[in-house]
Design a protein around this motif. Structure first.
Motif, PDB file in Angstrom:
ATOM      1  N   CYS A   1      40.736  67.229  28.393  1.00 19.43           N
ATOM      2  CA  CYS A   1      39.853  66.499  27.503  1.00 19.43           C
ATOM      3  C   CYS A   1      40.025  66.565  25.981  1.00 19.43           C
TER       4      CYS A   1
ATOM      5  N   PRO B   1      29.482  58.249  36.862  1.00 18.30           N
ATOM      6  CA  PRO B   1      30.488  59.053  36.235  1.00 18.30           C
ATOM      7  C   PRO B   1      31.827  58.226  37.001  1.00 18.30           C
TER       8      PRO B   1
ATOM      9  N   GLY C   1      37.425  61.425  26.819  1.00 21.54           N
ATOM     10  CA  GLY C   1      36.144  61.377  27.092  1.00 21.54           C
ATOM     11  C   GLY C   1      35.482  62.542  27.139  1.00 21.54           C
ATOM     12  N   VAL C   2      34.440  62.396  28.041  1.00 23.51           N
ATOM     13  CA  VAL C   2      33.442  63.820  28.024  1.00 23.51           C
ATOM     14  C   VAL C   2      33.321  64.148  29.489  1.00 23.51           C
ATOM     15  N   VAL C   3      33.323  65.628  29.577  1.00 21.31           N
ATOM     16  CA  VAL C   3      33.158  66.329  30.800  1.00 21.31           C
ATOM     17  C   VAL C   3      31.924  66.937  30.943  1.00 21.31           C
TER      18      VAL C   3
ATOM     19  N   ARG D   1      35.129  58.029  26.587  1.00 20.75           N
ATOM     20  CA  ARG D   1      34.306  58.338  25.523  1.00 20.75           C
ATOM     21  C   ARG D   1      33.661  57.124  25.051  1.00 20.75           C
TER      22      ARG D   1
ATOM     23  N   LEU E   1      42.276  59.280  35.002  1.00 26.66           N
ATOM     24  CA  LEU E   1      42.306  60.416  33.856  1.00 26.66           C
ATOM     25  C   LEU E   1      43.622  60.434  33.458  1.00 26.66           C
TER      26      LEU E   1
ATOM     27  N   TRP F   1      33.321  63.011  34.812  1.00 27.06           N
ATOM     28  CA  TRP F   1      34.087  62.746  33.392  1.00 27.06           C
ATOM     29  C   TRP F   1      33.654  61.325  33.137  1.00 27.06           C
TER      30      TRP F   1
ATOM     31  N   LEU G   1      39.534  70.408  33.324  1.00 24.19           N
ATOM     32  CA  LEU G   1      38.988  69.167  32.790  1.00 24.19           C
ATOM     33  C   LEU G   1      38.955  69.254  31.368  1.00 24.19           C
ATOM     34  N   LEU G   2      38.105  70.185  30.873  1.00 20.82           N
ATOM     35  CA  LEU G   2      37.841  70.201  29.337  1.00 20.82           C
ATOM     36  C   LEU G   2      39.208  70.498  28.737  1.00 20.82           C
TER      37      LEU G   2
ATOM     38  N   TRP H   1      30.185  57.183  26.725  1.00 17.86           N
ATOM     39  CA  TRP H   1      29.478  58.121  26.125  1.00 17.86           C
ATOM     40  C   TRP H   1      28.863  57.760  24.721  1.00 17.86           C
TER      41      TRP H   1
END
Length: 191
Positions: free
Chosen positions: A63, A114, A69-71, A95, A179, A92, A59-60, A98
């Motif tokens: 991303c 999430p 976005g943010v994991v 962005r 995603l 996730w 995922l990271l 977040w």
């Protein structure tokens, strides 16, 4: 060790007290359902920790390459709209969600559900309990959720207003329209 459920009616912890309880007991993972029942989960074993790290890593990587976005890992707490406090194994958010949080909100349990969650079943997890949790995520705004069960090599895919889809031994899972472009390679999850 299985998770432990405690009726905390006598405690009546507010959000700040619950957050402090979690901070003071970092060796345990706490969740709270919408009724305020406290759920205490032990640290994971090696197999589950390895698999969870592989999921978060992928995922990271996605991303970082997309900046979409943010994991979050399994240590992150979310305050769902129904009042439950949950910590999915991976999560996730886009962005903009977040960036819409205040600095103070980012420091505590995130006050949102999430968009995407993963729960990884360990051998001591109750399948019906995890299925209820997945349904709770969907009812609170999650747009895509995967319940990965390494022991049966199945993935249950949850989407709003759709029946649960069960996939047997997938080599990959798609992030679909949530995603965009993300594909989870599953081969190492079945080891």
């Amino acid at each position: 060790m299985n998770s432990l459920t405690l009726n905390t009616d006598a405690l009546q912890l507010d959000d700040e007290q619950f957050f402090q309880l979690c901070q003071d007991n970092r060796d345990l993972q706490f969740e709270r359902n919408a009724n305020g029942t406290l759920i205490i989960m032990p640290p994971t074993g090696g197999d589950t920790g390895y698999r969870n790290a592989r999921i978060v890593q992928q995922l990271l990587n996605w991303c970082d390459s997309t900046d979409a976005g943010v994991v979050f890992d399994s240590s992150t707490g979310f305050k769902l709209p129904n009042g439950a406090n949950r910590s999915p194994d991976a999560a996730w958010i886009p962005r903009e969600r977040w960036e819409g949080l205040t600095a103070e909100e980012k420091q505590g349990f995130l006050p949102l559900c999430p968009d995407f969650v993963v729960e990884l079943r360990s051998r001591t997890d109750s399948l019906p309990t995890l299925q209820e949790k997945m349904q709770e995520y969907i009812e609170n705004g999650t747009r895509l959720a995967w319940l990965i069960d390494p022991s049966s090599q199945t993935v249950q895919i949850y989407r709003p207003q759709q029946s649960v889809e069960v996939v047997n031994s997938p080599s990959q899972l798609s992030g679909e329209g949530v995603l965009l472009g993300f594909v989870l390679t599953c081969d190492r999850l079945w080891l």
